[in-house]
Design an enzyme around this catalytic site. Structure first.
Site, PDB file in Angstrom:
ATOM      1  N   CYS A 185     -16.963  -5.579  -2.855  1.00 24.13           N
ATOM      2  CA  CYS A 185     -17.047  -6.400  -4.076  1.00 24.13           C
ATOM      3  C   CYS A 185     -18.488  -6.557  -4.534  1.00 24.13           C
ATOM      4  O   CYS A 185     -18.770  -6.658  -5.736  1.00 24.13           O
ATOM      5  CB  CYS A 185     -16.442  -7.777  -3.836  1.00 24.13           C
ATOM      6  SG  CYS A 185     -14.749  -7.746  -3.230  1.00 24.13           S
ATOM      7  N   ARG A 207       0.826  -1.204   0.000  1.00 22.74           N
ATOM      8  CA  ARG A 207       0.000   0.000   0.000  1.00 22.74           C
ATOM      9  C   ARG A 207       0.869   1.266   0.000  1.00 22.74           C
ATOM     10  O   ARG A 207       0.504   2.270  -0.613  1.00 22.74           O
ATOM     11  CB  ARG A 207      -0.943  -0.021   1.220  1.00 22.74           C
ATOM     12  CG  ARG A 207      -2.007   1.055   1.207  1.00 22.74           C
ATOM     13  CD  ARG A 207      -2.938   0.905   2.393  1.00 22.74           C
ATOM     14  NE  ARG A 207      -3.825  -0.252   2.236  1.00 22.74           N
ATOM     15  CZ  ARG A 207      -5.007  -0.200   1.620  1.00 22.74           C
ATOM     16  NH1 ARG A 207      -5.426   0.929   1.099  1.00 22.74           N
ATOM     17  NH2 ARG A 207      -5.748  -1.283   1.529  1.00 22.74           N
ATOM     18  N   ASP A 254     -11.533   8.065 -10.731  1.00 21.04           N
ATOM     19  CA  ASP A 254     -11.735   9.473 -10.433  1.00 21.04           C
ATOM     20  C   ASP A 254     -10.659  10.285 -11.146  1.00 21.04           C
ATOM     21  O   ASP A 254      -9.750  10.848 -10.534  1.00 21.04           O
ATOM     22  CB  ASP A 254     -11.668   9.697  -8.913  1.00 21.04           C
ATOM     23  CG  ASP A 254     -12.005  11.126  -8.545  1.00 21.04           C
ATOM     24  OD1 ASP A 254     -12.627  11.809  -9.381  1.00 21.04           O
ATOM     25  OD2 ASP A 254     -11.632  11.560  -7.445  1.00 21.04           O
TER      26      ASP A 254
END
Length: 910
Positions: free
Chosen positions: A878, A564, A665
């Site tokens: 999901c 991450r 986005d």
């Protein structure tokens, strides 16, 4: 709407043409004449309107007998005790309508059936029956005179086999004087039901060539000028008249010669004359019915000609027929929708590609109102058929001939709308010099010994190729593209079946994906989803076959394991290796795993992966893109230190997002999506890409003073790099020495725009586009979507309608719409601000954007997660599932929900 019956002409005047007139003008409802009646009449007496003089006596006798049979069937003989079973006066007789009586009269005439003599009581009450008997001595002298006049009127027009504007007005005037329009009705029925007659009608007069004028002068040297003009006019008339009486379409050479002199967007029909004629005639209900019923008879014959006789290739003037019929402004009226228009659409859909292209070019010169009228005609037929039938997975709308044919006809109007709009066919992006590397592995088809289908990429519409224009070339169509979308059709279309027909490409099954203009973005997105999934399954099967053949354990998924905190380094390095070694792996299903987290990727983990990657890539600190504070949009940094490979990887990320049905986005100006679809940026694209510069250049173009003296600018421009350093660029060689003047300012604006939108970012964008096409090159993406729809596909809808989301949300685990906790939940959510609502979407679905079609298309489930507790709400991103405990109060619900959506990060196992 009820229509009146036939106007009965005075005197004996009928043979089979009286039955034809009955079929044209009679019937309780307009448009209800059956094609069987027409065929019966015309097949029984095909030459009923063209008799030789020697046969006139037989004709008169036959006409008289058939008329008597007809009146016997419709009115009877007047004898209440009549025993004739085929007389309306008999006790057991079953009444029939005018159409059936006309057909039956012919049958009785053929078998010489019994014919009643008129009863004395009938002679005084039924004037029309009296007029049908030439042996009646009680007819007045006035009636005999009227009969002769009517007969003369009919005889004058019996040989009219094609029409001109002047001829129509002549017949209309004579009919108006006699107040009997039956001769005009009969002529319209004869001409408009005949392909030969209609093709020759309303021709434009041809100007004489110099050779023709010289020939006329040579023959008439001793004539004065008036005589020469008369000879020229006579020659013109003979030229126009001769083909109609001696040749069929395709059999003579005159049609070919005419067409050779016409431009690709011209026909030999005088369209203005046709419009004037329709305007005069359609106000009369009976005459309008003649057009309607003639079209019913005409269409099957035209369909046969085009299907089996290749008539258009022999005589391109055959296209005149469709031009004339489509000028009928009443085609969209209800009377045409049942029989006439569906049959005509079936015939029109059989036109060869060249004929369709010619029609599109012709109609592209029409006004927006005329294009809209034709569009609404076909749209109304599609909607009518969809609403009046119950289509489902067993009864597919793809099998409805009328819907399919009208959609094909609508495609011609659509491309006319494109051609007639504001076109830009010049500014096209250059194709990649290096082809996109193909997989080093064998495909499934090659493993099975078959050739790979569609190896050269996505298909192109044949009509688009014939016309040499693409939808993306049109900046602004005559009428908006959205008007061609048929929502009722989209609602009943079984997209899984339609996609199958699209891929198989059989002649027996039609796919609406071949006409994407009629589909909305939601339906097309579903088709793209099926295409992507099937491609993923295909790659998975190939991997299994490889494992069996070569014994290698290959990964059936595109697996990315990332940290991450180092998501860009891990993801882009891995994608770069795949793109270099085996680009086909990019078309496998994406499977993302965050190191140290337990989340299993069923779609939700991938959504967060894309969200984090986009945030990092578009961070201005990285310097790959510049950010405009005014427009809130990103643009490629022309002075970026990143190499082309980094932009290629960003293009791959965008392609993967579409391929895996994830919304990003990203905030690009529309010109980026136009460039992805193959169009270069121009001055018009600066309006949203750089509105400040656009306004400055616009003022330059509109400046009324001397540009050179007042503004003192040259063809050398300057702009600042990422660090604020000025950079100079010559738009032309030695641009600093070339002043911008009133004469060359348009060239300056065009080159300035080209530099900003194309040349300055050419390397960056080409690499970006190359990465995007690595994933989407075999996808129908470019075939189905316009640039604005591509943006919607990638970015989702910016409009967040939470009321629509509330309407479509489902409940599980004991909750329902009326549960207290559910009512509190929606009241709380609706009270949130815009940013809090986006956080909720991010928490629940994995993205803060609405899918294509809006939040109403998002299938969210709220499930019960136990009784009152201090635990926070959780979600399965999901599957868009929110697990909500049954909190004891509304305040506690609000507090727990806000904390959950504000501090949500990472995945775990529940």
């Amino acid at each position: 709407m009820k229509r009146s019956g036939v106007t009965r002409a005075q005197g004996v005047s009928r043979f089979t043409d009286v039955c034809v007139e009955r079929l044209i003008t009679s019937g309780p409802e307009r448009g209800q004449t059956s094609s069987a009646c027409w065929r019966s009449l015309y097949c029984s007496h095909p030459n009923s309107t063209f008799f030789f003089p020697s046969e006139r006596r037989k004709r008169a006798a036959a006409k008289h007998l058939i008329e008597r049979y007809y009146h016997q069937l419709t009115e009877g003989c007047g004898n209440e005790c009549c025993s004739n079973s085929w007389c309306a006066s008999s006790v057991g007789f079953t009444r029939m309508d005018n159409n059936a009586a006309a057909v039956k009269a012919l049958e009785l005439y053929k078998v010489n059936a019994k014919l009643c003599d008129p009863h004395p009581s009938k002679k005084g009450t039924a004037s029309t029956y009296l007029e049908s008997s030439t042996h009646s001595n009680s007819a007045s002298s006035d009636q005999q005179v009227n009969h002769k006049e009517a007969l003369t009127l009919r005889e004058n027009f019996k040989d009219v086999s094609y029409l001109t504007e002047e001829k129509v007005y002549e017949i209309l005037g004579m009919c108006g004087e006699k107040e009997d329009y039956s001769p005009l009705i009969r002529v319209i029925g004869r001409v408009f039901s005949s392909a030969e007659g209609l093709v020759q009608s309303f021709r434009r007069s041809k100007p004489h060539t110099k050779e023709e004028l010289k020939s006329l002068q040579g023959k008439d040297e001793d004539k004065d000028e008036d005589e020469k003009e008369a000879a020229a006019c006579s020659a013109t008339a003979m030229e126009e008249d001769s083909p109609s009486s001696s040749t069929r379409p395709g059999e003579g050479s005159s049609g070919d010669n005419d067409v050779q002199k016409l431009a690709p967007d011209e026909v030999s029909v005088d369209i203005d004359a046709v419009r004037r004629v329709y305007e005069r005639l359609l106000s009369n209900e009976k005459i309008e019915a003649a057009f309607l019923n003639a079209l019913v008879y005409l269409s099957p014959n035209v369909e046969c000609d085009l299907t089996y006789h290749n008539v258009y290739s022999r005589d391109p003037n055959y296209l005149n027929l469709f031009v004339i019929v489509m000028e009928n402004s009443n085609l969209h009226s209800p009377e045409y929708l049942e029989i006439a228009l569906p049959q005509f659409c079936k015939a029109m859909s059989k036109l060869p590609l060249a004929a369709q292209a010619k029609l599109a070019r012709l109609w592209s010169h029409y006004s927006a109102e005329q294009i809209r009228r034709m569009m609404e005609t076909f749209q109304q037929l599609i909607t009518y058929k969809v609403i009046s039938n119950e289509f489902n997975s067993r009864n597919l709308v793809n099998d409805d001939d009328a819907v399919v044919a009208s959609t094909k006809c609508l495609k011609i109007v659509y491309y006319a709308n494109v051609l007639g709009g504001d076109l830009d066919v010049e500014h096209n992006e250059e194709e990649d010099e290096e082809p996109i590397p193909e997989s080093s592995e064998l495909t499934l088809q090659e493993l099975l010994g078959e050739e790979r289908r569609n190896k050269k990429g996505p298909r192109v519409d044949p009509l688009e190729t014939e016309l040499g224009v693409r939808t993306n070339d049109c900046r602004r169509p005559l009428i908006p593209f959205e008007e061609f979308i048929n929502e009722p059709l989209n609602e009943v279309l079984e997209m899984d079946k339609d996609y199958t027909f699209f891929k198989v490409e059989t002649e027996n099954k039609f796919s609406f994906m071949t006409c994407p203009f009629i589909l909305n973005a939601v339906t097309k997105n579903l088709g793209l989803y099926y295409d992507n999934r099937i491609r993923m399954y295909s790659e998975r099967r190939i991997t299994v076959l490889y494992s069996l053949v070569q014994g290698q354990q290959l990964n059936p998924y595109l697996r990315l394991k990332v940290r991450r905190d180092h998501i860009i380094d891990d993801a882009l390095v891995r994608l770069e290796m795949i793109a270099m070694e085996n680009p086909a792996d990019l078309k496998k299903q994406l499977y993302v795993e965050f190191e140290g987290e337990q989340g299993v990727d069923e779609g939700g983990v991938s959504k967060e992966f894309f969200q984090l990657v986009v945030e990092e890539i578009f961070n201005p600190d990285i310097g790959m893109f510049t950010y405009d504070e005014y427009t809130k949009l990103f643009w490629f940094n022309p002075s970026s230190f990143e190499n082309e490979g980094q932009y290629t990887l960003i293009g791959i990320v965008l392609g993967l997002a579409i391929y895996n049905n994830c919304i990003l986005d990203v905030h690009f100006p529309m010109v980026v999506y136009r460039k992805l679809m193959g169009k270069k940026g121009t001055f018009r694209d600066l309006a949203d890409a750089n509105p400040v510069l656009n306004q400055s250049l616009k003022e330059l173009l509109e400046y009324e003073g001397s540009v050179e003296e007042d503004m003192m600018i040259t063809f050398q421009i300057s702009h600042n790099d990422l660090f604020g350093n000025p950079l100079m660029y010559d738009l032309r060689e030695n641009g600093d020495k070339i002043p911008v003047t009133n004469d060359n300012r348009r060239e300056f604006v065009a080159q300035y725009s080209d530099y900003i939108l194309n040349k300055s970012v050419e390397k960056q964008f080409k690499a970006f586009r190359r990465g995007f096409h690595m994933v989407t090159n075999e996808s129908p993406l470019k075939y189905l979507f316009r640039p604005e729809e591509i943006e919607l596909l990638i970015c989702g809808s910016r409009n967040l309608d939470f009321l629509a989301l509330e309407e479509t949300t489902e409940y599980d685990g004991g909750y329902n719409r009326d549960s207290r906790i559910i009512k509190d939940f929606w009241e709380t959510l609706h009270s949130f601000g815009e940013e809090q609502k986006r956080l909720f979407l991010q928490f629940t679905t994995g993205t803060d954007r609405a899918p294509v079609g809006g939040l109403g298309k998002l299938k969210m489930i709220i499930a019960k997660n136990g009784p009152d507790t201090d635990r926070l709400p959780t979600s399965h991103t999901c599957f868009n599932v929110l697990l909500l405990p049954e909190y004891s109060s509304k305040d506690k619900l609000r507090e727990r929900l806000l904390k959950a959506i504000t501090y949500a990060k990472g995945f775990g196992m529940l």
